[in-house]
Design a protein around this motif. Structure first.
Motif, PDB file in Angstrom:
ATOM      1  N   LEU A   7       0.821  -1.212   0.000  1.00 26.21           N
ATOM      2  CA  LEU A   7       0.000   0.000   0.000  1.00 26.21           C
ATOM      3  C   LEU A   7       0.847   1.250   0.000  1.00 26.21           C
ATOM      4  O   LEU A   7       0.362   2.349  -0.278  1.00 26.21           O
ATOM      5  CB  LEU A   7      -0.922  -0.005   1.218  1.00 26.21           C
ATOM      6  N   LEU A   8       2.142   1.078   0.305  1.00 31.43           N
ATOM      7  CA  LEU A   8       3.014   2.240   0.312  1.00 31.43           C
ATOM      8  C   LEU A   8       3.695   2.464  -1.034  1.00 31.43           C
ATOM      9  O   LEU A   8       4.574   3.317  -1.155  1.00 31.43           O
ATOM     10  CB  LEU A   8       4.097   2.057   1.382  1.00 31.43           C
ATOM     11  N   THR A  61      -0.424   8.087   6.765  1.00 34.02           N
ATOM     12  CA  THR A  61      -1.118   7.312   7.791  1.00 34.02           C
ATOM     13  C   THR A  61      -0.901   5.816   7.632  1.00 34.02           C
ATOM     14  O   THR A  61      -0.976   5.060   8.608  1.00 34.02           O
ATOM     15  CB  THR A  61      -2.620   7.608   7.769  1.00 34.02           C
ATOM     16  N   ARG A  62      -0.631   5.353   6.388  1.00 36.19           N
ATOM     17  CA  ARG A  62      -0.370   3.933   6.174  1.00 36.19           C
ATOM     18  C   ARG A  62       0.934   3.503   6.850  1.00 36.19           C
ATOM     19  O   ARG A  62       1.075   2.374   7.301  1.00 36.19           O
ATOM     20  CB  ARG A  62      -0.350   3.624   4.682  1.00 36.19           C
ATOM     21  N   THR A  89      -7.801   7.324  14.202  1.00 31.96           N
ATOM     22  CA  THR A  89      -8.150   8.749  14.219  1.00 31.96           C
ATOM     23  C   THR A  89      -7.874   9.415  12.877  1.00 31.96           C
ATOM     24  O   THR A  89      -8.697  10.195  12.362  1.00 31.96           O
ATOM     25  CB  THR A  89      -7.362   9.462  15.327  1.00 31.96           C
ATOM     26  N   ASP A  90      -6.708   9.094  12.267  1.00 31.54           N
ATOM     27  CA  ASP A  90      -6.271   9.808  11.059  1.00 31.54           C
ATOM     28  C   ASP A  90      -6.398   8.987   9.784  1.00 31.54           C
ATOM     29  O   ASP A  90      -6.470   9.554   8.684  1.00 31.54           O
ATOM     30  CB  ASP A  90      -4.804  10.241  11.219  1.00 31.54           C
ATOM     31  N   GLY A  91      -6.375   7.667   9.882  1.00 32.19           N
ATOM     32  CA  GLY A  91      -6.363   6.837   8.677  1.00 32.19           C
ATOM     33  C   GLY A  91      -7.696   6.844   7.937  1.00 32.19           C
ATOM     34  O   GLY A  91      -8.762   7.005   8.546  1.00 32.19           O
ATOM     35  N   GLU A  92      -7.613   6.604   6.627  1.00 34.48           N
ATOM     36  CA  GLU A  92      -8.813   6.643   5.792  1.00 34.48           C
ATOM     37  C   GLU A  92      -9.147   5.300   5.166  1.00 34.48           C
ATOM     38  O   GLU A  92     -10.280   5.078   4.739  1.00 34.48           O
ATOM     39  CB  GLU A  92      -8.633   7.680   4.680  1.00 34.48           C
ATOM     40  N   ASP A  93      -8.182   4.391   5.091  1.00 37.64           N
ATOM     41  CA  ASP A  93      -8.410   3.094   4.452  1.00 37.64           C
ATOM     42  C   ASP A  93      -9.331   2.246   5.330  1.00 37.64           C
ATOM     43  O   ASP A  93      -9.025   1.953   6.485  1.00 37.64           O
ATOM     44  CB  ASP A  93      -7.072   2.381   4.233  1.00 37.64           C
ATOM     45  N   ARG A  97      -8.473   0.274   8.775  1.00 32.59           N
ATOM     46  CA  ARG A  97      -9.183   0.711   9.976  1.00 32.59           C
ATOM     47  C   ARG A  97      -9.826  -0.486  10.683  1.00 32.59           C
ATOM     48  O   ARG A  97      -9.799  -0.585  11.919  1.00 32.59           O
ATOM     49  CB  ARG A  97     -10.254   1.756   9.605  1.00 32.59           C
ATOM     50  N   LYS A  98     -10.397  -1.393   9.860  1.00 33.68           N
ATOM     51  CA  LYS A  98     -10.997  -2.588  10.427  1.00 33.68           C
ATOM     52  C   LYS A  98      -9.937  -3.452  11.126  1.00 33.68           C
ATOM     53  O   LYS A  98     -10.146  -3.937  12.242  1.00 33.68           O
ATOM     54  CB  LYS A  98     -11.689  -3.391   9.331  1.00 33.68           C
ATOM     55  N   ARG A  99      -8.782  -3.613  10.452  1.00 32.04           N
ATOM     56  CA  ARG A  99      -7.698  -4.396  11.050  1.00 32.04           C
ATOM     57  C   ARG A  99      -7.181  -3.729  12.334  1.00 32.04           C
ATOM     58  O   ARG A  99      -6.882  -4.402  13.323  1.00 32.04           O
ATOM     59  CB  ARG A  99      -6.552  -4.541  10.051  1.00 32.04           C
ATOM     60  N   SER A 100      -7.103  -2.417  12.284  1.00 30.36           N
ATOM     61  CA  SER A 100      -6.643  -1.690  13.472  1.00 30.36           C
ATOM     62  C   SER A 100      -7.600  -1.896  14.636  1.00 30.36           C
ATOM     63  O   SER A 100      -7.173  -2.102  15.788  1.00 30.36           O
ATOM     64  CB  SER A 100      -6.506  -0.198  13.158  1.00 30.36           C
ATOM     65  N   ARG A 101      -8.899  -1.849  14.332  1.00 29.19           N
ATOM     66  CA  ARG A 101      -9.888  -2.006  15.396  1.00 29.19           C
ATOM     67  C   ARG A 101      -9.819  -3.420  16.004  1.00 29.19           C
ATOM     68  O   ARG A 101      -9.880  -3.595  17.225  1.00 29.19           O
ATOM     69  CB  ARG A 101     -11.289  -1.736  14.833  1.00 29.19           C
ATOM     70  N   LEU A 102      -9.697  -4.429  15.129  1.00 26.89           N
ATOM     71  CA  LEU A 102      -9.582  -5.804  15.625  1.00 26.89           C
ATOM     72  C   LEU A 102      -8.305  -5.996  16.445  1.00 26.89           C
ATOM     73  O   LEU A 102      -8.316  -6.651  17.494  1.00 26.89           O
ATOM     74  CB  LEU A 102      -9.602  -6.783  14.447  1.00 26.89           C
TER      75      LEU A 102
END
Length: 272
Positions: A7-8, A61-62, A89-93, A97-102
């Motif tokens: 993604l980068l 943010t990635r 807070t800052d990411g848009e993907d 975001r789902k992976r971060s939350r899990l």
């Protein structure tokens, strides 16, 4: 991690900021590439450090998400949670975001379990320390009680020894007195025995009736007193021998304080 670093690609293909190219600082694109290699080598903390440096210039943010992943793999829960929260807070993907939350839910649950385990371990340590202190107090109390018992026993032994010594002296005095009575009785018996023998001689030599009667009476009286004297002497001698103490009074035993196994108590040992 490779999937995330893909993604980068856009970041890596984008021209680097002019201030990063003019200065002596390292190119953030190179930092990201090196971080990827370190991550593949399972050097997660080194990879996180390089990504943090790259993020100072790229501010993507990635990269923040990848920093969180690197710290997560390194077992640094606090740092990983901080970067996952920052990405939320800052990411848009949406996928990231789902992976971060899990990942946040997993790390928070894991951290909560670890905190509970730590608290339980600390509580157990406190309990064991309290039990050890209580056992120590009991042992000290038992030793103090044993010392008091020791002193009381020593005092009782001393009193008993003094009483035995006094009793022995009394028996000695009584025995000596009875010995004196025995000697006196023998002396009286011998004296009146001689008197009785003399009166008998007078009786045998007397020619008149009155003289014979007087001599006979004197002989009987002297013989009776002599027999009584010898009897008293014999009884006194036997009593003196029987009452005289044959052995000296033993000194009181030494009372020694002894500790029970592992210091859990105390006992008293008496030796003579």
């Amino acid at each position: 991690m490779r999937l995330v670093l893909v993604l980068l690609a856009a970041v890596l293909l984008a021209p680097a900021p002019s201030h990063a190219q003019r200065g002596g600082s390292r190119n953030p694109k190179e930092l990201v590439k090196q971080a990827e290699k370190l991550y593949d080598q399972k050097k997660y903390l080194e990879a996180a450090a390089l990504l943090e440096k790259a993020n100072e210039s790229l501010n993507d943010t990635r990269i923040v998400y990848n920093i969180a992943r690197a710290y997560d793999q390194a077992g640094k829960e606090t740092e990983a949670i901080s970067y996952y929260e920052k990405y939320l807070t800052d990411g848009e993907d949406a996928q990231l975001r789902k992976r971060s939350r899990l990942s946040l839910d997993r790390l928070r649950l894991q951290k909560e379990k670890e905190e509970k385990a730590t608290a339980a371990a600390e509580a157990e340590r406190k309990r064991m320390r309290a039990e050890a202190e209580e056992a120590q107090k009991r042992a000290e109390a038992e030793r103090a009680e044993a010392r008091r018992t020791d002193e009381a026993n020593q005092q009782r032994l001393k009193v008993a020894y003094e009483d035995a010594q006094a009793s022995r002296k009394r028996m000695q005095v009584t025995s000596i007195a009875l010995g004196g009575v025995a000697l006196a009785g023998v002396g009286v018996g011998a004296f009146f025995g001689v008197q009785a023998n003399g009166s008998r001689t007078t009786f045998n030599s007397a020619t008149e009736l009155d003289q014979k009667l007087a001599a006979k009476s004197a002989t009987r009286s002297s013989a009776l007193i002599a027999d009584i004297g010898f009897g008293v002497g014999l009884v006194g001698a036997v009593a003196a021998v029987l009452l005289y103490p044959k052995e000296p009074v033993k000194k009181p035993g030494k009372v020694r304080l002894t500790s029970a196994p592992q210091g859990t108590g105390a006992g008293v040992e008496v030796s003579f």
